[in-house]
Design a protein around this motif. Structure first.
Motif, PDB file in Angstrom:
ATOM      1  N   ILE A  33       0.839  -1.197   0.000  1.00 38.83           N
ATOM      2  CA  ILE A  33       0.000   0.000   0.000  1.00 38.83           C
ATOM      3  C   ILE A  33       0.877   1.251   0.000  1.00 38.83           C
ATOM      4  CG2 ILE A  33      -0.160   0.025   2.516  1.00 38.83           C
ATOM      5  CD1 ILE A  33      -3.028   1.079   2.207  1.00 38.83           C
ATOM      6  N   ARG A  34       0.483   2.269  -0.752  1.00 39.50           N
ATOM      7  CA  ARG A  34       1.202   3.541  -0.706  1.00 39.50           C
ATOM      8  C   ARG A  34       0.916   4.206   0.647  1.00 39.50           C
ATOM      9  NH1 ARG A  34       2.359   4.936  -6.294  1.00 39.50           N
ATOM     10  NH2 ARG A  34       0.819   4.032  -7.728  1.00 39.50           N
ATOM     11  N   PRO A  35       1.890   4.850   1.236  1.00 43.99           N
ATOM     12  CA  PRO A  35       1.665   5.495   2.535  1.00 43.99           C
ATOM     13  C   PRO A  35       0.755   6.715   2.453  1.00 43.99           C
ATOM     14  CG  PRO A  35       3.852   6.023   1.719  1.00 43.99           C
ATOM     15  CD  PRO A  35       3.297   4.979   0.803  1.00 43.99           C
ATOM     16  N   ASP A  36       0.545   7.241   1.242  1.00 44.80           N
ATOM     17  CA  ASP A  36      -0.221   8.484   1.094  1.00 44.80           C
ATOM     18  C   ASP A  36      -1.474   8.293   0.236  1.00 44.80           C
ATOM     19  OD1 ASP A  36       1.200   7.965  -1.209  1.00 44.80           O
ATOM     20  OD2 ASP A  36       1.774  10.051  -1.575  1.00 44.80           O
ATOM     21  N   GLU A  37      -2.094   7.135   0.324  1.00 44.03           N
ATOM     22  CA  GLU A  37      -3.287   6.900  -0.492  1.00 44.03           C
ATOM     23  C   GLU A  37      -4.441   7.798  -0.045  1.00 44.03           C
ATOM     24  OE1 GLU A  37      -2.402   2.450  -2.134  1.00 44.03           O
ATOM     25  OE2 GLU A  37      -4.033   2.661  -0.688  1.00 44.03           O
ATOM     26  N   LEU A  38      -5.341   8.086  -0.975  1.00 43.41           N
ATOM     27  CA  LEU A  38      -6.459   8.974  -0.680  1.00 43.41           C
ATOM     28  C   LEU A  38      -7.304   8.429   0.461  1.00 43.41           C
ATOM     29  CD1 LEU A  38      -7.702   9.862  -4.303  1.00 43.41           C
ATOM     30  CD2 LEU A  38      -6.123  11.158  -2.849  1.00 43.41           C
ATOM     31  N   THR A  39      -7.738   9.303   1.326  1.00 43.42           N
ATOM     32  CA  THR A  39      -8.645   8.911   2.402  1.00 43.42           C
ATOM     33  C   THR A  39     -10.034   8.668   1.820  1.00 43.42           C
ATOM     34  OG1 THR A  39      -9.360  11.174   2.865  1.00 43.42           O
ATOM     35  CG2 THR A  39      -7.357  10.380   3.987  1.00 43.42           C
ATOM     36  N   THR A  40     -10.902   8.095   2.638  1.00 48.27           N
ATOM     37  CA  THR A  40     -12.276   7.875   2.168  1.00 48.27           C
ATOM     38  C   THR A  40     -12.939   9.192   1.799  1.00 48.27           C
ATOM     39  OG1 THR A  40     -12.525   5.877   3.531  1.00 48.27           O
ATOM     40  CG2 THR A  40     -14.541   6.973   2.811  1.00 48.27           C
ATOM     41  N   ALA A  41     -12.764  10.207   2.621  1.00 50.69           N
ATOM     42  CA  ALA A  41     -13.386  11.501   2.336  1.00 50.69           C
ATOM     43  C   ALA A  41     -12.867  12.080   1.024  1.00 50.69           C
ATOM     44  CB  ALA A  41     -13.122  12.472   3.491  1.00 50.69           C
ATOM     45  N   GLU A  42     -11.557  11.986   0.798  1.00 52.58           N
ATOM     46  CA  GLU A  42     -10.989  12.490  -0.450  1.00 52.58           C
ATOM     47  C   GLU A  42     -11.495  11.694  -1.645  1.00 52.58           C
ATOM     48  OE1 GLU A  42      -6.580  14.200   0.742  1.00 52.58           O
ATOM     49  OE2 GLU A  42      -6.893  12.027   0.766  1.00 52.58           O
ATOM     50  N   ALA A  43     -11.603  10.380  -1.469  1.00 52.82           N
ATOM     51  CA  ALA A  43     -12.057   9.530  -2.561  1.00 52.82           C
ATOM     52  C   ALA A  43     -13.509   9.812  -2.929  1.00 52.82           C
ATOM     53  CB  ALA A  43     -11.880   8.059  -2.178  1.00 52.82           C
ATOM     54  N   LEU A  44     -14.345   9.998  -1.921  1.00 52.35           N
ATOM     55  CA  LEU A  44     -15.757  10.287  -2.192  1.00 52.35           C
ATOM     56  C   LEU A  44     -15.919  11.641  -2.880  1.00 52.35           C
ATOM     57  CD1 LEU A  44     -17.369   9.011   1.135  1.00 52.35           C
ATOM     58  CD2 LEU A  44     -17.391   7.869  -1.093  1.00 52.35           C
ATOM     59  N   ALA A  45     -15.146  12.603  -2.436  1.00 54.19           N
ATOM     60  CA  ALA A  45     -15.194  13.922  -3.070  1.00 54.19           C
ATOM     61  C   ALA A  45     -14.739  13.841  -4.532  1.00 54.19           C
ATOM     62  CB  ALA A  45     -14.333  14.913  -2.295  1.00 54.19           C
ATOM     63  N   SER A 255      -3.579   5.767  -6.707  1.00 57.26           N
ATOM     64  CA  SER A 255      -4.176   5.720  -5.370  1.00 57.26           C
ATOM     65  C   SER A 255      -3.782   6.904  -4.495  1.00 57.26           C
ATOM     66  CB  SER A 255      -3.796   4.413  -4.672  1.00 57.26           C
ATOM     67  OG  SER A 255      -2.388   4.309  -4.536  1.00 57.26           O
ATOM     68  N   ASN A 256      -2.718   7.601  -4.852  1.00 64.33           N
ATOM     69  CA  ASN A 256      -2.307   8.783  -4.082  1.00 64.33           C
ATOM     70  C   ASN A 256      -2.798  10.082  -4.705  1.00 64.33           C
ATOM     71  OD1 ASN A 256      -0.728   8.940  -6.341  1.00 64.33           O
ATOM     72  ND2 ASN A 256       1.237   8.959  -5.268  1.00 64.33           N
ATOM     73  N   GLY A 257      -3.661   9.982  -5.729  1.00 62.93           N
ATOM     74  CA  GLY A 257      -4.252  11.170  -6.336  1.00 62.93           C
ATOM     75  C   GLY A 257      -3.554  11.674  -7.581  1.00 62.93           C
ATOM     76  N   ALA A 258      -2.493  11.009  -8.029  1.00 64.72           N
ATOM     77  CA  ALA A 258      -1.818  11.415  -9.261  1.00 64.72           C
ATOM     78  C   ALA A 258      -2.705  11.117 -10.463  1.00 64.72           C
ATOM     79  CB  ALA A 258      -0.480  10.707  -9.400  1.00 64.72           C
ATOM     80  N   VAL A 259      -2.729  12.042 -11.416  1.00 67.35           N
ATOM     81  CA  VAL A 259      -3.610  11.935 -12.579  1.00 67.35           C
ATOM     82  C   VAL A 259      -2.785  11.767 -13.844  1.00 67.35           C
ATOM     83  CG1 VAL A 259      -5.356  13.126 -13.970  1.00 67.35           C
ATOM     84  CG2 VAL A 259      -5.382  13.343 -11.471  1.00 67.35           C
ATOM     85  N   LYS A 260      -3.173  10.781 -14.652  1.00 66.85           N
ATOM     86  CA  LYS A 260      -2.563  10.546 -15.954  1.00 66.85           C
ATOM     87  C   LYS A 260      -3.684  10.416 -16.990  1.00 66.85           C
ATOM     88  CE  LYS A 260      -0.366   6.848 -14.399  1.00 66.85           C
ATOM     89  NZ  LYS A 260       0.564   5.693 -14.262  1.00 66.85           N
ATOM     90  N   GLY A 261      -3.297  10.441 -18.250  1.00 67.27           N
ATOM     91  CA  GLY A 261      -4.299  10.256 -19.292  1.00 67.27           C
ATOM     92  C   GLY A 261      -4.829   8.843 -19.334  1.00 67.27           C
TER      93      GLY A 261
END
Length: 379
Positions: A33-45, A255-261
């Motif tokens: 698991i990445r240590p900085d994965e999105l929280t549930t609140a961040e994921a839902l948002a 999973s840490n919020g990084a965005v790619k195409g």
């Protein structure tokens, strides 16, 4: 591409990097698991934000998505946003209760990784009991009348087993088979000799054409197989291929919020992180995703640059081309390119292909027109 409206129609989201396998072909080398994965609140948002951007399809992937405890909550929120919601799983964690939960949250489809006959599948997955778990998952899904399909990565390891694999899937009641070519990414960077040789790539194309002419299971070739020429046109089966849609209609989120195409792309293609800037801001960045949104003939290299079909296919799968040649559009895995090198005369273009090609001035940007196709991304 100024005439095209960019929106994330299809998003593949790595909801966790954790995985209970160490597959030798994994394009991201997933595991812990990445240590900085999105929280549930961040994921839902994030899901709500995707809904506001007219996202139509969301695939929950990994790693292994079932290792993220709140996957049910994420799936429910996606459905509340009227997004068709899928999951891609290796099936190792699937139990009768998990299968019931998948039905309860309303998953529209589950894609199950399947990579060969028992010995080969277990070797690729590096787990002696992986194959048995996949077969059990197929049974559980069929018993619940769920929509599920098989997803296979084809390499030099399993290219000779496709007929046996097909019979296994038919016997298990699988109705759709997604077949993709393994790329030189992730762990395969150290095992590049296992990526399909060009002769074996041609074998794969021939086999897919053969399978499509037989009843029993629907064959769904991946976006990194085919294109134009004699066999590529036949594989299109009456369709028209308009190239990589990463950053145009498709997005990938780590999973840490990084965005790619596209999630399969290497880290060189990260456009930003939703913790630093919203997904909307990243997506709407005028300078973002330039490899596709600002594609011109000068963007291509090798034989692709002078190819007559470049205005349509734009070099095919970006990940495949970049992983093999380091260029956005210099793709050795192209049926038209291979046939030209063998001196095979290309077929007459279908009228609709000729008509679309005629719309492009060779001196202008070779870009697809809006509304030609809806991309069918890797499930």
């Amino acid at each position: 591409m100024s005439e095209i409206r960019f929106y994330p129609s299809y998003v593949v989201w790595e909801i966790t990097f954790a995985c209970n396998m160490r597959c030798i072909h994994c394009g991201t080398s997933a595991g812990k698991i990445r240590p900085d994965e999105l929280t549930t609140a961040e994921a839902l948002a994030l899901i709500d934000e995707l809904g506001g951007l007219d996202c139509e399809h969301l695939a929950l992937s990994g790693g292994e998505p079932l290792l993220r405890d709140d996957w049910r909550e994420l799936a429910r929120r996606s459905k509340q946003n009227r997004i068709r919601t899928y999951m891609i799983t290796n099936a190792f964690a699937v139990t009768p209760m998990i299968a019931d939960d998948m039905v309860e949250v309303g998953l529209d489809k589950v894609g199950v990784s399947f990579d060969g006959v028992e010995k080969t599948h277990n070797y690729i997955r590096q787990r002696d009991d992986s194959y048995a778990r996949v077969m059990k998952a197929f049974d559980l899904f069929r018993e619940r009348n769920m929509y599920f399909d098989a997803v296979s990565q084809v390499s030099n390891i399993n290219i000779g087993e496709l007929d046996e694999m097909r019979e296994i899937l038919i016997d298990r009641g699988v109705r759709n088979w997604r077949i993709q070519m393994t790329t030189t990414t992730g762990r395969m960077r150290c095992l590049s000799d296992l990526v399909l040789s060009l002769p074996n790539y041609s074998r794969l194309v021939d086999k897919l054409i053969e399978f499509r002419g037989r009843d029993g299971i629907r064959i769904d070739p991946g976006e990194n197989i085919g294109y134009y020429g004699c066999k590529g046109t036949e594989l299109l089966n009456g369709g028209i291929y308009l190239g990589c849609y990463a950053g145009v209609r498709v997005a990938g989120i780590e999973s840490n919020g990084a965005v790619k195409g596209c999630l399969s792309m290497p880290e060189e293609f990260v456009e930003g992180n939703i913790r630093d800037s919203s997904f909307t801001a990243i997506w709407n960045n005028p300078a973002g995703f330039a490899y596709n949104r600002q594609f011109t003939r000068r963007s291509a290299g090798g034989p692709c640059r002078d190819c007559r079909y470049l205005p349509l296919c734009r070099g095919g799968c970006t990940t495949t081309s970049f992983s093999q040649t380091g260029e956005r559009a210099n793709n050795p895995y192209c049926t038209y390119r291979l046939e030209m090198e063998e001196g095979i005369k290309p077929p007459e273009d279908e009228p609709y292909i000729a008509e679309v090609l005629a719309r492009f001035d060779d001196k202008q940007n070779p870009e697809p027109l809006e509304g030609q196709v809806t991309p069918d991304c890797p499930s």
